[in-house]
Structure formats: structure tokens, C-alpha cells
Motif scaffolding. Sequence first.
Motif, mmCIF file in Angstrom:
data_model
loop_
_atom_site.group_PDB
_atom_site.id
_atom_site.type_symbol
_atom_site.label_atom_id
_atom_site.label_comp_id
_atom_site.label_asym_id
_atom_site.label_seq_id
_atom_site.Cartn_x
_atom_site.Cartn_y
_atom_site.Cartn_z
ATOM 1 N N LEU A 1 -9.981 2.313 59.572
ATOM 2 C CA LEU A 1 -11.597 2.479 59.790
ATOM 3 C C LEU A 1 -11.810 1.225 60.591
ATOM 4 C CD1 LEU A 1 -13.285 4.773 57.335
ATOM 5 C CD2 LEU A 1 -12.840 5.199 59.622
ATOM 6 N N LEU A 2 -11.715 0.074 59.823
ATOM 7 C CA LEU A 2 -12.147 -1.151 59.928
ATOM 8 C C LEU A 2 -11.012 -2.096 60.817
ATOM 9 C CD1 LEU A 2 -14.216 -2.295 56.825
ATOM 10 C CD2 LEU A 2 -15.078 -1.183 58.886
ATOM 11 N N GLN A 3 -11.292 -2.651 61.783
ATOM 12 C CA GLN A 3 -10.080 -3.284 62.629
ATOM 13 C C GLN A 3 -10.381 -4.919 62.071
ATOM 14 O OE1 GLN A 3 -7.978 -1.445 65.034
ATOM 15 N NE2 GLN A 3 -8.959 0.183 63.718
ATOM 16 N N ASP A 4 -9.010 -5.450 62.215
ATOM 17 C CA ASP A 4 -8.931 -6.828 62.086
ATOM 18 C C ASP A 4 -9.348 -7.574 60.765
ATOM 19 O OD1 ASP A 4 -8.355 -6.898 64.965
ATOM 20 O OD2 ASP A 4 -10.239 -7.052 65.802
ATOM 21 N N VAL A 5 -9.331 -6.658 59.925
ATOM 22 C CA VAL A 5 -9.815 -7.132 58.493
ATOM 23 C C VAL A 5 -8.686 -6.517 57.632
ATOM 24 C CG1 VAL A 5 -12.200 -7.537 58.839
ATOM 25 C CG2 VAL A 5 -11.423 -5.332 58.195
ATOM 26 N N ASP A 6 -8.368 -7.279 56.472
ATOM 27 C CA ASP A 6 -7.645 -6.553 55.542
ATOM 28 C C ASP A 6 -8.007 -7.035 54.088
ATOM 29 O OD1 ASP A 6 -5.633 -5.773 54.020
ATOM 30 O OD2 ASP A 6 -4.018 -6.852 54.943
ATOM 31 N N PHE A 7 -8.549 -5.949 53.184
ATOM 32 C CA PHE A 7 -8.909 -6.414 51.868
ATOM 33 C C PHE A 7 -8.320 -5.257 51.320
ATOM 34 C CE2 PHE A 7 -12.538 -4.677 54.076
ATOM 35 C CZ PHE A 7 -12.661 -3.273 53.582
ATOM 36 N N SER A 8 -7.315 -4.832 51.431
ATOM 37 C CA SER A 8 -6.476 -3.472 50.733
ATOM 38 C C SER A 8 -5.871 -4.124 49.863
ATOM 39 C CB SER A 8 -5.871 -2.763 51.814
ATOM 40 O OG SER A 8 -4.752 -3.135 52.156
ATOM 41 N N TRP A 9 -5.624 -3.425 48.711
ATOM 42 C CA TRP A 9 -4.899 -3.713 47.644
ATOM 43 C C TRP A 9 -4.070 -2.534 46.853
ATOM 44 C CZ3 TRP A 9 -6.507 -1.341 43.196
ATOM 45 C CH2 TRP A 9 -7.589 -1.178 42.903
ATOM 46 N N PHE A 10 -4.557 -1.348 47.140
ATOM 47 C CA PHE A 10 -4.054 -0.130 46.764
ATOM 48 C C PHE A 10 -3.135 0.646 47.838
ATOM 49 C CE2 PHE A 10 -4.443 4.652 45.920
ATOM 50 C CZ PHE A 10 -3.753 4.530 44.591
ATOM 51 N N PRO A 11 -1.654 0.608 47.326
ATOM 52 C CA PRO A 11 -0.919 1.074 48.411
ATOM 53 C C PRO A 11 -1.120 2.370 49.013
ATOM 54 C CG PRO A 11 0.236 0.972 46.310
ATOM 55 C CD PRO A 11 -1.275 0.434 46.216
ATOM 56 N N LEU A 12 -1.600 3.517 48.403
ATOM 57 C CA LEU A 12 -1.560 4.730 48.706
ATOM 58 C C LEU A 12 -2.637 5.064 49.740
ATOM 59 C CD1 LEU A 12 -0.524 6.592 45.314
ATOM 60 C CD2 LEU A 12 1.157 5.683 47.106
ATOM 61 N N ASN A 13 -2.402 6.026 50.566
ATOM 62 C CA ASN A 13 -3.475 6.258 51.582
ATOM 63 C C ASN A 13 -4.378 7.415 50.860
ATOM 64 O OD1 ASN A 13 -3.072 4.766 53.926
ATOM 65 N ND2 ASN A 13 -1.211 5.990 54.230
ATOM 66 N N ASN A 14 -3.969 8.161 49.924
ATOM 67 C CA ASN A 14 -4.489 9.278 49.143
ATOM 68 C C ASN A 14 -4.511 8.817 48.080
ATOM 69 O OD1 ASN A 14 -5.168 11.880 47.781
ATOM 70 N ND2 ASN A 14 -5.373 12.417 50.094
ATOM 71 N N PRO A 15 -5.733 8.678 47.121
ATOM 72 C CA PRO A 15 -5.852 8.350 45.846
ATOM 73 C C PRO A 15 -5.664 9.358 44.762
ATOM 74 C CG PRO A 15 -7.846 8.371 46.453
ATOM 75 C CD PRO A 15 -6.912 9.120 47.691
ATOM 76 N N GLY A 16 -5.377 10.599 45.154
ATOM 77 C CA GLY A 16 -5.341 11.880 44.257
ATOM 78 C C GLY A 16 -4.483 11.601 43.144
ATOM 79 N N LEU A 17 -3.532 11.027 43.118
ATOM 80 C CA LEU A 17 -2.407 10.784 42.066
ATOM 81 C C LEU A 17 -3.002 9.884 40.905
ATOM 82 C CD1 LEU A 17 0.384 11.512 41.304
ATOM 83 C CD2 LEU A 17 1.151 9.248 42.350
ATOM 84 N N VAL A 18 -3.751 9.198 41.037
ATOM 85 C CA VAL A 18 -4.440 8.413 39.989
ATOM 86 C C VAL A 18 -5.836 8.863 39.748
ATOM 87 C CG1 VAL A 18 -5.343 6.015 39.591
ATOM 88 C CG2 VAL A 18 -3.271 6.290 40.800
#
Length: 545
Positions: A484-501
Motif C-alpha cells: 500500500l505504501l511505496q518506497d518505505v519498508d517497516f515490515s517485520w512480520f513475513p506473512l501476507n495474511n495473519p490468520g495463522l497467528v
Amino acid sequence: MVDLIAAEAETIGEPAVNISIFGVFVLITLVITFRASRTNKSAADFYAAGRNISGTQNGLAIAGDYLSAASFLGIAGAIAVYGYDGFLYSIGFLVAWLVALLLVAELMRNTARFTMADVLAFRMRQGPVRTAAAISTLVVSLFYLLAQMAGAGGLVTLLLGVSGEAAQALVVVVVGALMIFYVLVGGMRGTTYVQVIKATLLIAGAFVMTVWVLGKYGFSLSALIGGAIESGGQAVAEPGAQYGLTDVTKLDFISLGLALVLGTAGLPHVLMRFYTVPTAKDARRSVVWAIWLIGIFYLFSLVIGYGAGALVGKEEILAAPGAVNAAAPLLAFELGGTALLGIISGVAFATILAVVAGLTITASASFAHDVYASVIKKGNAAPGSEVKVARIAAIVIGAVAIGLGILALQAGLNIAFLVALAFAVAASANLPTILYTLFWKNFTTQGALWSIYGGLIACVTLIVFSPVVSGAPVNPATGKSTSLLQDVDFSWFPLNNPGLVSIPLSFFLGWLGTKLSKDRPDVDKYAELEVRSLTGIGAEKAVPH
């Protein structure tokens, strides 16, 4: 023909014809909505269509509500580009209805009056539980609306040849404003009629495209898949093109499947449809009708998706405005030219219109009924004020959805994937609390709050810090990241869908909150809830405050 589409990547067909067909659909639905508005004399009429929709009508309306832009545009695109892995969305969306049918539909209809919170707060402290349920409903609805707005903007952009981010944003604003208008005027009755007509048109349109595509391959599904393999490579006929590449993507698939299968039974706009029928038998009948209609449609989507992959091609689909979401309109243009394109796109537009109307009325009803009337006014709201507040809430919710939809459209995200995020939030925040409330007599208010807020906060937090929001790799076809946000990166959770957790965490927090609670469960209230849910006695009456 494919070369023509590639050469005219900014638009397909004749914009004048496309907008004319759009106009016809809008006029027809406007007439339906205005006629329905004449019978909206009370909150029951506005929220639940007076509880006089038949089981068959409600089944069609549920199909119209559930078969969203994700089902028609997103899944077809996912199958065209990823083949087998794209069809997994269809399987998950359909299997989910068994959970809704066996565990939720009849009991919710018998117990609630207007909203999901009517059930959750029945034997709990009203204020905190209704507030929590309303917040959860608003968040789920916004995620779902985000996908629909992105689908509407991408579709209209493709058909009208609109270029530039500012122009595309304006399209989303105009489409969103039109959709909000339907809710303000028609209420649930108008929304139901639009959904019934839309479901009929969508299934008929998908049937025509399915027969047309199969006709080109001698009515042989294997020949069609062979054509898709020839165009897109062997990977489209094998598992793993999207979710089998690495250990992370395999986990992502499990997480997606869990969210899809458990999410439907927690979607507020689906649950609200059960309150529009007069009896529990009609609630069951409506779900059975919905399962048949949705299942047949998803079989059509398999043919449409592979047909788009074979006849249009993966590269042309990804290069078009809307990217993967453009597969079905591009296939319609390839098959029948401007006329079929205009009709199919008009049906897709009606699809988005009907779903957004259902979502908006659910979210606004939850705020007005659960927060304003029940918490703020303590059940003593002035006559007519609740519906007035619901209409104001619809405008605010629509405005927020428009803003988020603009971001999603410009990122080029698959709308089936975006809807899967809404399912994950619903399965995390709503379903555990619903099941505990209906089936565990020792469940307490603290357990409900821990389950709702814990599941909701965990799910949304993991989405915010996932590649969905930032840090996804650049798509070679579009030259942009799919975040959704371009040119930034603050992701640390690897999965695209969080349902498993987030889904197991919500079940655990509901149990833990109850075990650590100092409140004593209201066993008498649970007994009353059990009788009411199994028999329907008192379903017409207001839930005590």
C-alpha cells in the motif's frame, strides 16, 4: 485482438458505450432504491427490511452480497495469472459456508435483533461488549470496503481510459459517493433488491462467458487448461505458482486458508442478512440457496480465469490498468468485443455497488444501534434518531473507505487478496467470541473483551507490519511494489495474511480472559440464550439493555 488490447493498454472498448451501459445499470438500481425507500418507516425497516424477506430471496441476496468484486474480478485474475493457486480462493470462500450453515446461521437469526452485538451482549455487560463489537464491525467493514473501492476504481479506469493517479482517485471518489447514496436512500430493503438482481445478472453473465470460452475449446476443460499452459507456462496447472515457492509462502497459504474458511461466519454484513428473514427455517433455506449459487459461480470462475490466461495472456493482464483485476473484462472484450465488455463490466459494477451497500449499512447500523442507541442513550434514543445517526455514520464510513480505496488502487493489489484480509480480521475478532457466547456457558464479559480486542489488535498490527503495507518486492510488470505504501519498508512480520497467528490467539485470549475473570458467569442468562437460539422465541423483541 490481444495485440489491440496491448496497444490500447489505457482503455478497452468504446468509453461512450461503456459509460452508457453503466448509466442504464445505475438508473435501474436508482428506481429500485427509491421504490424501496417508501417502506422505510422504522429502524426495523432500515436495518432488517422488516424481517419479511423469504428464504429464497435472502439466499439470492446473500449470494449477491458475498460474490463481490473479489469473486468476479480478483479470483478470475488470480486463476489467469497463478492458475491452480488462484482457484484456492474459490475453494476457501465456498467451504466457509459450511461453518456458517452448521454453527451460526440459525442460532444468530433466533438470538439477534439487528446486529452481531445483540448476541454477544445478551448475557454480558452491555456497554463494553457492544462498543467492542461495533469497533470490530467497523474495522472488518473498512477492510472489505477497501477491496470493493479499489475494484470499482480499477474497473471504471480501465473502461473509460482514465490515466494518472489524480484522475483515478477522482473516479474512486465519484463511485464511492454514488454507492453511499444508495444506502442513505434505500436502507436494507433497497439493498436486498439490488443484491437479488445483481446476483442473477452476475451468475447469468458468468454462465455466458463460461459457455463461450468452453465453446472455443470444443467444450473440453482439459483443452482449455492446455491453452492456458501454452500461454502462461506449465506452472498455471500445478500447485505452488504463488504459495509453494518458499517455506514462508507455504505458511502464508495455510494462514490464508484458515482465514477464508473461518472468516465468513464472522463477517458482520453476512450475519446481518440472517435477521431479514421471518423464521429460522428461512435462515437455513437461505444459506442452502447461497451455497448452491456460490458453488456454481466459482466453477464458472475457474473457466473464466483459465480462459483469460489462454486467450488474453498473463503479460497483457498485468500490464492493463487494474492489473490482475482486469482479467475478466479483458476476456469479455476478447470474446464479444465492446458489447459483451460493456455488459460484463456493468454487471461487475453492479456487483461492487451491491456489496458496498451491504457493507455500509452494516457498519452504520452497528454504530447507530450498538454505540449510539444502546451505550450512549442507554436504550432511550428518540424516535427516528437512530436511523438518522446511521445515515450520518454511512457518510463518514464511506469517506474513509474512499481514501483507503485510492491507496489500494494505486498499489495494484489483487482485490481477492484484500478481501482475504477482511476475512482474517472477522475470523480473529468476531468468530471466537460468537462461538464462545453461543456454546460456552461459563464465558464472561472479560473473556469476550479479551477475545475481540486481542484478536482485532493482533490481526491489524500484523497486517500493518507485513509486506501488505510496506516492503513488498517490486512487481516487474508494473514497476511498482505491491505494498500500500511505496518506497518505505517497516515490515517485520513475513506473512501476507495473519490468520495463522491471530485466530488461535483470539480463541486463547477468550479462554484465558474467562479463566482469570472475577465476574461470575450469568448461568440463567445463558439458559435463556440457549432456549432462544434453538427455538427463536423472542427474536422479534428488543434485546434488554
